[in-house]
Write an enzyme that holds these catalytic residues in place. Structure first.
Site, short mmCIF file in Angstrom:
data_model
loop_
_atom_site.label_atom_id
_atom_site.label_comp_id
_atom_site.label_asym_id
_atom_site.label_seq_id
_atom_site.Cartn_x
_atom_site.Cartn_y
_atom_site.Cartn_z
N LYS A 1 -6.93 5.49 4.39
CA LYS A 1 -7.06 4.09 4.84
C LYS A 1 -5.90 3.77 5.78
CE LYS A 1 -5.67 0.15 3.47
NZ LYS A 1 -5.45 -0.43 4.83
N GLY B 1 3.82 -1.29 -3.18
CA GLY B 1 4.06 -0.06 -3.95
C GLY B 1 4.14 -0.32 -5.45
N GLU C 1 14.76 -5.98 3.39
CA GLU C 1 14.30 -5.22 4.54
C GLU C 1 13.72 -6.19 5.55
OE1 GLU C 1 10.70 -2.80 4.11
OE2 GLU C 1 11.83 -1.16 5.02
N SER D 1 5.10 -1.20 1.89
CA SER D 1 6.17 -2.05 1.38
C SER D 1 6.41 -1.81 -0.11
CB SER D 1 5.79 -3.52 1.61
OG SER D 1 4.60 -3.79 0.91
P1 NAD Z 1 2.14 -2.94 3.43
O1 NAD Z 1 2.66 -2.56 2.10
O2 NAD Z 1 1.81 -4.36 3.67
O3 NAD Z 1 0.83 -2.12 3.78
C1 NAD Z 1 0.79 -0.71 3.78
C2 NAD Z 1 -0.64 -0.25 3.61
O4 NAD Z 1 -1.11 -0.63 2.33
C3 NAD Z 1 -1.61 -0.86 4.62
O5 NAD Z 1 -2.59 0.11 4.94
C4 NAD Z 1 -2.22 -2.00 3.82
O6 NAD Z 1 -3.50 -2.40 4.29
C5 NAD Z 1 -2.31 -1.39 2.44
N1 NAD Z 1 -2.32 -2.35 1.33
C6 NAD Z 1 -1.83 -3.63 1.33
N2 NAD Z 1 -2.00 -4.17 0.10
C7 NAD Z 1 -2.57 -3.22 -0.68
C8 NAD Z 1 -2.96 -3.16 -2.05
N3 NAD Z 1 -2.80 -4.20 -2.87
N4 NAD Z 1 -3.50 -2.02 -2.52
C9 NAD Z 1 -3.64 -0.93 -1.72
N5 NAD Z 1 -3.31 -0.93 -0.40
C10 NAD Z 1 -2.77 -2.05 0.10
O7 NAD Z 1 3.22 -2.41 4.48
P2 NAD Z 1 3.22 -2.55 6.05
O8 NAD Z 1 3.66 -3.93 6.39
O9 NAD Z 1 1.93 -2.05 6.62
O10 NAD Z 1 4.34 -1.47 6.45
C11 NAD Z 1 5.68 -1.75 6.45
C12 NAD Z 1 6.33 -1.24 5.17
O11 NAD Z 1 6.13 0.17 5.05
C13 NAD Z 1 7.83 -1.42 5.18
O12 NAD Z 1 8.26 -1.93 3.96
C14 NAD Z 1 8.36 -0.01 5.39
O13 NAD Z 1 9.64 0.20 4.91
C15 NAD Z 1 7.35 0.80 4.68
N6 NAD Z 1 7.40 2.19 5.17
C16 NAD Z 1 7.93 3.15 4.35
C17 NAD Z 1 8.03 4.47 4.80
C18 NAD Z 1 8.61 5.55 3.93
O14 NAD Z 1 8.32 6.72 4.18
N7 NAD Z 1 9.40 5.24 2.91
C19 NAD Z 1 7.57 4.81 6.07
C20 NAD Z 1 7.06 3.81 6.87
C21 NAD Z 1 6.96 2.50 6.40
#
Ligand code: NAD
Length: 486
Positions: free
Chosen positions: A177, A234, A385, A230
């Protein structure tokens, strides 16, 4: 405007179950650039059913690893000539400067395919151990099943391939996804998966938002979840996986520190922080946005950082000269501006930038690169962050104090130390609690090096041999040698 009416389900382009779409909007022009069909619950069911058949009945999990390695190498070859096009696509959908996209967004995914193929070639898929009770034990690496791979928008293809390549090499089937902001690179990559001729059912790509992600995580047909995003999401995924006892790899947020020791060259630190803190418009999980400087030399370090930030070229991400482009969305722009306001309110000294739009950016989701000095590690800008181009310089007393401040964080993803003394640098590197760290360099994401976080930055490792291992379950078979010899 590009139109994607079909979904990639089980290796085939098919009509979605319902008439729902999302718009991909250019962060630079604020104009829609594509309309993409969104997966509904019936599409999630179809993708998982196809993956289950491919895994439970198909040849893929039982192939000789060399055949899977050859398929992933084929994918790398097909991808190789598409890098430039992919860099442009990612820049268009999420605003990475093309100078960053060329390598980190578009070339690194190809390197990952190559690197994981090499790692799988050297992987000990089977090992016979001399058993304690007389009989030999065969220890086998077996694929962990059907994987749900959930990807964010900031490094969309790198993170997608970082999950897909090791999962396929291990023998898994994968349902991906992409983030709703960046489905275009994933759909373009699906064409290569189709061309590579992978078995039916093995790979699906389902654009959509949280609902699609939740449906995947909670689906009984999914064995393993690999999530990057995020920390807040997570935690929800960890709770859901805990309830159903699914294993999950969670790559989450960060608030890393770049530590300038008192013998460091301020100009070199500023150049390092330009990459470590501000790459991808500051939208990097590994961003080192806390810059710890010795209190006695704080003026020199702040001046060098201020000159670096002032000289950054802000503008159209498609322009090769651009160093800072727009943020991914208006929501992200609002969020970053509100963090800048909180820095001002809580008493950090604004040296460069601010929450007003940078000059020349009448439209587009731009936030000018911003430098705060005299920040305190308890301030919101030092704890949360921000995911934008905002740096906070925090003074420290001595090396112990610097390490204490670096570790005083909910997160533990990355970091760096800058010093003329390599041994002193290594001593600091060993005491900072994080999953990765650089000495006189921003941490570089090397495909052979395991990557992941401690504390609220996540659970598990991606990349390297450990990244492949996360899709492998080990099985012990006793008596195997006896059976063969009989
Ligand atoms: P997000 O958590 O909002 O979304 C990430 C993904 O999860 C998207 O595909 C989103 O549609 C999906 N998602 C959202 N809610 C969900 C749920 N309840 N159940 C399952 N899937 C769901 O994050 P974002 O804003 O897209 O990305 C930025 C974040 O990602 C930042 O916090 C960044 O630090 C983190 N990030 C971490 C790494 C790493 O390797 N540690 C790498 C890149 C980004």
């Amino acid at each position: 405007m590009e139109e994607h009416k079909r979904l990639f389900v089980g290796g085939r382009w098919t009509a979605p179950g319902r008439d729902e779409h999302l718009a991909v909007v250019s962060p630079h022009s604020e104009q829609p650039i594509a309309r993409v069909a969104v997966a509904g619950p019936e599409d999630v069911d179809r993708a998982i059913a196809a993956a289950r058949r491919a895994f439970d009945e198909g040849p893929w999990p039982r192939l000789d690893p060399a055949e899977r390695i050859a398929a992933v190498r084929r994918l790398a070859e097909l991808y190789r000539p598409r890098r430039r096009e992919m860099a442009q696509l990612i820049t268009a959908e999420m605003g990475s400067p093309i100078s960053f996209s060329k390598f980190s967004q578009a070339t690194l995914p190809m390197m990952l395919l190559d690197a994981f193929a090499a790692i799988a070639s050297a992987f000990p898929w089977e090992e016979t151990r001399s058993g304690f009770f007389g009989s030999d034990v065969l220890v086998r690496g077996e694929p962990c099943g059907v994987v749900a791979a959930i990807v964010p928008w900031n490094l969309p293809l790198f993170l997608l391939v970082g999950k897909l390549a090791p999962a396929l090499l291990a023998g898994c089937a994968v349902v991906i996804k992409p983030a709703p902001e960046t489905p275009l690179d994933a759909l373009s990559f699906a064409e290569l998966v189709e061309e590579a001729g992978l078995p039916d059912g093995l790979v699906s790509i389902l654009p959509g938002g949280a609902k699609v992600g939740e449906a995947l995580v909670n689906h009984s047909g999914v064995d393993r979840v690999s999530f990057t995003g995020s920390t807040a999401v997570g935690r929800r995924i960890a709770a859901a996986c805990g309830a159903s006892l699914k294993k999950a790899t969670l790559e989450l947020g960060g608030k890393s520190a770049a530590i300038a020791l008192d013998d460091a060259d301020p100009a070199a630190v500023a150049e390092g922080v330009k990459v470590a803190g501000l790459m991808n418009n500051g939208q990097a999980c590994v961003a080192q946005t806390r810059v710890l400087v010795p209190a006695a030399r704080r003026g020199e370090f702040v001046d060098a950082l201020a000159s670096m930030v002032k000289e950054l070229v802000i503008g159209d991400p498609a322009d090769p000269a651009t160093e800072i482009g727009p943020l991914v969305s208006r929501r992200q722009q609002d969020r970053v501006r509100s963090y800048i306001e909180s820095g001002r309110r809580e008493g950090a000294r604004l040296v460069v930038g601010g929450s007003e739009p940078p000059s020349g950016a009448e439209r587009g989701w731009y936030v000018g690169p911003t430098l705060f000095a005299d920040a305190d590690n308890r301030m919101t800008i030092a704890r949360e962050e921000i995911f934008g181009p905002v740096l906070a310089v925090i003074p420290y007393r001595d090396d112990d104090d610097a390490i204490r401040i670096a570790n005083d964080s909910d997160y533990g993803l990355s970091g760096s130390v800058w010093t003329a003394d390599g041994e002193r640098g290594l001593a600091v590197a060993q005491r900072v609690r994080s999953g990765s760290f650089g000495i006189n360099q921003p941490y570089s994401m090397d495909p052979v090096a395991p990557f992941g976080g401690v504390k609220a930055s996540g659970i598990g490792r991606e990349l390297g041999r450990e990244g492949l291992e996360s899709y492998v379950d080990t099985k012990s078979i006793s008596g195997a040698r006896v059976a063969t010899n009989a």
